[in-house]
Design an enzyme around this catalytic site. Structure first.
Site, PDB file in Angstrom:
ATOM      1  N   ASP A 253     -21.464 -32.023  40.519  1.00 35.49           N
ATOM      2  CA  ASP A 253     -20.175 -31.987  39.807  1.00 35.49           C
ATOM      3  C   ASP A 253     -19.962 -30.836  38.813  1.00 35.49           C
ATOM      4  O   ASP A 253     -20.843 -30.552  38.007  1.00 35.49           O
ATOM      5  CB  ASP A 253     -20.007 -33.246  38.941  1.00 35.49           C
ATOM      6  CG  ASP A 253     -20.449 -34.496  39.624  1.00 35.49           C
ATOM      7  OD1 ASP A 253     -20.755 -34.462  40.822  1.00 35.49           O
ATOM      8  OD2 ASP A 253     -20.493 -35.537  38.944  1.00 35.49           O
TER       9      ASP A 253
ATOM     10  N   GLU B  53     -16.031 -42.656  39.786  1.00 31.88           N
ATOM     11  CA  GLU B  53     -16.757 -41.671  38.995  1.00 31.88           C
ATOM     12  C   GLU B  53     -15.797 -40.571  38.530  1.00 31.88           C
ATOM     13  O   GLU B  53     -14.676 -40.446  39.031  1.00 31.88           O
ATOM     14  CB  GLU B  53     -17.853 -41.011  39.847  1.00 31.88           C
ATOM     15  CG  GLU B  53     -18.842 -41.992  40.458  1.00 31.88           C
ATOM     16  CD  GLU B  53     -19.956 -41.320  41.246  1.00 31.88           C
ATOM     17  OE1 GLU B  53     -21.113 -41.705  41.050  1.00 31.88           O
ATOM     18  OE2 GLU B  53     -19.681 -40.433  42.064  1.00 31.88           O
TER      19      GLU B  53
HETATM   20  C1  FRU Z   1     -20.806 -37.862  40.747  1.00 26.54           C
HETATM   21  C2  FRU Z   1     -22.000 -38.325  39.944  1.00 26.54           C
HETATM   22  C3  FRU Z   1     -21.559 -38.699  38.541  1.00 26.54           C
HETATM   23  C4  FRU Z   1     -22.811 -38.501  37.751  1.00 26.54           C
HETATM   24  C5  FRU Z   1     -23.409 -37.293  38.415  1.00 26.54           C
HETATM   25  C6  FRU Z   1     -24.909 -37.262  38.399  1.00 26.54           C
HETATM   26  O1  FRU Z   1     -21.110 -36.994  41.777  1.00 26.54           O
HETATM   27  O2  FRU Z   1     -22.631 -39.392  40.581  1.00 26.54           O
HETATM   28  O3  FRU Z   1     -21.011 -39.976  38.435  1.00 26.54           O
HETATM   29  O4  FRU Z   1     -22.558 -38.286  36.401  1.00 26.54           O
HETATM   30  O5  FRU Z   1     -22.954 -37.299  39.740  1.00 26.54           O
HETATM   31  O6  FRU Z   1     -25.384 -36.047  38.855  1.00 26.54           O
END
Ligand code: FRU
Length: 615
Positions: free
Chosen positions: A156, A326
């Protein structure tokens, strides 16, 4: 040498050292002491800057406690090579200069004796190095004009803000391998949304856990007590539980100090990815937090970014409920062609996307600073809306404080279904092109979000290699050569005009039989993207796919802008009213573009192909 130069030098060394170091014994300056079947101490006695760690991708992580003057300074997880080395990753020793550094390594089970453990490939491959002078880590699928890390794993985008002409982008990063692990906020900057600088790592894991996704704001009034214009980041500390923490920066986001009152926000169930913004109407901070497993978003308010009050939740039973919720975002935008303004709540979900795996769901509606009320359709239901109809745009969030009221956003150009298996090696994942989010009214009266390429991207255009005012899309395909320069990277622009009903096919292909078909069906009002024969597709059963987007048009006319990079194709239709972002791994670059139609009644106009400039 600047940190960045050192960093790049170290990265680029990897390619060379992979083969050179396989047969060599552990280099000078290292003492390796095997204590047991799964435990080895590596003492660093040399003064070099980098310890190169050999990685084998298909095995489990070793846990490495980095002891500095006898105390655990950090713990990292690395797939230390057992039978073969796939590549090396650097461990930067410079923060510990002048101190005694020992790695206490616990390898996974699987060795029957110390004698066997001593044979692990990693011990011979550990190397100290300082002067890593090398060529570029250019790889076949390394994007030419997308943001990507120099090496290691990325997911992300995080904490983006714009300040003093600079776009800051942080991202979920593993510095010690090309699969997800050791989550850290890495940092890149750009002034033109095209050329990215790789900055030193911004926020590293600590005793509360690794550093998951989050957001940053500029605290113009200094409400948090860290000074006017301090950059404040909120992120999820992911230890045994997930909790929200704060870090602040007084040097424009180059370095962050973690707040000593962390965590600042805890819940009894999994919640993550805090996204905050200043609400000028209510004169307080607003925060959206993903209540991941409860498939909802929670809203909080705060006067100072440190103390947060829960106001409401949104989403239970609404939209797509097939995966975890998320990476939220919440912002207001004008609706094109009206005097109306609406709020957009981005709720990334995984899995449950329209073509499997992760995708960007969003709701339009109203926000009063405490609760979100979603728009409904004619039947009074809350419709599920998707921002991208490809498979490879996830965790998209926007920059705070972007200039001129812009809502500029970027997504992670991959999908959790296969992100760790794509056929790249020393790096995994790139980000999408930056996009401008807007709102428009669809033919059904609903409000939808568009995402058009950011205006800066026009500067990518190099030579105009093809320009045709009008081309008949007959039953037999008409083909055009694509630019051969720069691995075939290009931008293709065209309008499709269909009188009555017709199905128009656009095909990108190469000489070894890889192809991508994009099919516009004027009766169904859809554009599809078929990558089943696009190149290497067999690394995951979820990769070969046909994605389909509504075209939101009613008149048989669509305009397309197609960006082709070495391992991605982004199709923007009608100024971003519909978008498909898909990865592709052609065995060689696509060299031909053809058009045809089943009814033979269609026309392509304003066809232009630009070869794109690379750095
Ligand atoms: C989304 C996620 C988020 C988390 C991150 C961990 O892709 O699962 O929810 O903060 O990746 O790398």
């Amino acid at each position: 040498m600047t940190n960045i130069k050192r960093f790049i030098t170290a990265m680029t060394a990897i390619g060379i050292l992979t083969s050179a170091s396989l047969s060599s014994a552990a280099s000078d300056g290292l003492e390796i002491n095997h204590l047991g079947v799964n435990n080895t101490l590596v003492r660093v006695t040399g003064g070099d800057q980098y310890l190169m760690l050999p990685v084998q991708e298909n095995i489990d992580d070793a846990r490495i406690n980095v002891l500095v003057d006898g105390k655990i300074a950090e713990t990292i997880y690395v797939r230390l090579a057992k039978s073969k080395t796939d590549y090396l990753v650097p461990f930067d020793l410079s923060p510990y200069k002048g101190k005694k550094v020992t790695l206490d390594v616990v390898t996974p089970q699987g060795r029957s004796s110390v004698r066997e453990a001593k044979e692990d490939a990693c011990w011979k491959g550990l190397t100290l190095t300082d002067t890593l002078d090398i060529q570029d880590n250019e790889q076949q699928y390394r994007p030419a004009f997308h943001h990507a890390p120099l090496y290691g794993w990325m997911n992300d985008p995080n904490g983006m803000f714009y300040k003093d002409g600079v776009w800051h982008l942080y991202y979920q990063y593993n510095p010690y391998g090309s699969k997800w692990q050791n989550m850290t906020w890495a940092h890149s900057t750009t002034k033109d949304l095209i050329n990215w600088n790789h900055e030193p790592i911004a926020i590293r894991p600590d005793g509360l856990g690794s550093i998951f996704s989050g957001s940053s704001v500029i605290d113009h009034e200094g409400t948090a007590g860290f000074g006017k214009d301090a950059v404040i980041a909120l992120f999820t500390s992911a230890g045994t539980s997930q909790m929200q923490s704060l870090a602040h920066s007084s040097d424009n986001g180059m370095t962050f100090t973690k707040y000593d009152g962390n965590p600042i926000l805890t819940l009894e169930s999994e919640a993550r990815d805090p996204n905050m913004f200043w609400n000028p109407e209510t004169k307080e901070w607003n925060l959206v937090l993903a209540h991941a497993l409860d498939h909802e978003m929670l809203f909080f308010t705060s006067p100072d970014l440190k103390t947060w009050t829960l106001q409401s939740g949104f989403g239970k039973g609404l939209g797509c409920q097939d995966g975890v919720w998320e990476c939220p975002d919440l912002f207001q935008l004008p609706v094109e062609g009206t005097n109306e303004k609406k709020w957009v709540l981005i709720c990334n979900i995984n899995p449950g996307g329209p073509f499997g795996g992760s995708a960007i769901q969003y709701f339009t509606g109203d926000w009063d600073g405490k609760t979100f009320k979603a728009d409904t359709d004619a039947q009074g239901n809350v419709p599920t809306k998707w921002l991208d109809f490809g498979k490879d745009n996830y965790a998209l969030v926007s920059w705070s404080d972007a200039p001129d009221g812009r809502r500029t956003a970027i997504g992670w150009m991959s999908n959790w279904q296969y992100a760790a298996d794509v056929p790249t090696k020393q790096f995994r994942s790139a980000n999408t092109l930056p996009r401008e989010i807007g709102l428009f009214k669809g033919p059904d009266g609903q409000i939808y979000a568009s995402s058009a390429p950011s205006p800066e991207l026009s500067a990518l255009r190099g030579k105009l290699t093809l320009s045709k005012g009008s081309v008949k899309a007959g039953k037999n395909p008409v083909s055009f050569a694509l630019p051969a320069a720069n691995n075939g990277i290009c931008e293709i622009l065209l309008d499709i005009d269909v009188t009555g009903k017709d199905v128009v096919t656009l095909t990108l292909s190469n000489k070894v039989g890889n192809k991508v078909d994009m099919v516009y069906d004027s009766e169904k009002h859809t554009l599809s993207f078929d990558r089943r024969e696009s190149g290497i597709v067999d690394f995951s059963e979820n990769f070969p796919a046909v994605t389909v987007s509504p075209t939101f048009e009613t008149n048989g006319r669509i305009s397309l802008r197609i960006f082709v990079d070495k391992s991605s194709i982004e199709v923007f239709g009608n100024d971003g009213q519909f978008v498909m972002t898909n990865l592709v791994f052609p065995v060689e670059p696509y060299s031909s573009f053809s058009v045809s139609s089943t009814g033979g009644k269609s026309k392509i106009s304003n066809l232009k192909v630009y070869s794109l400039k690379t750095k």
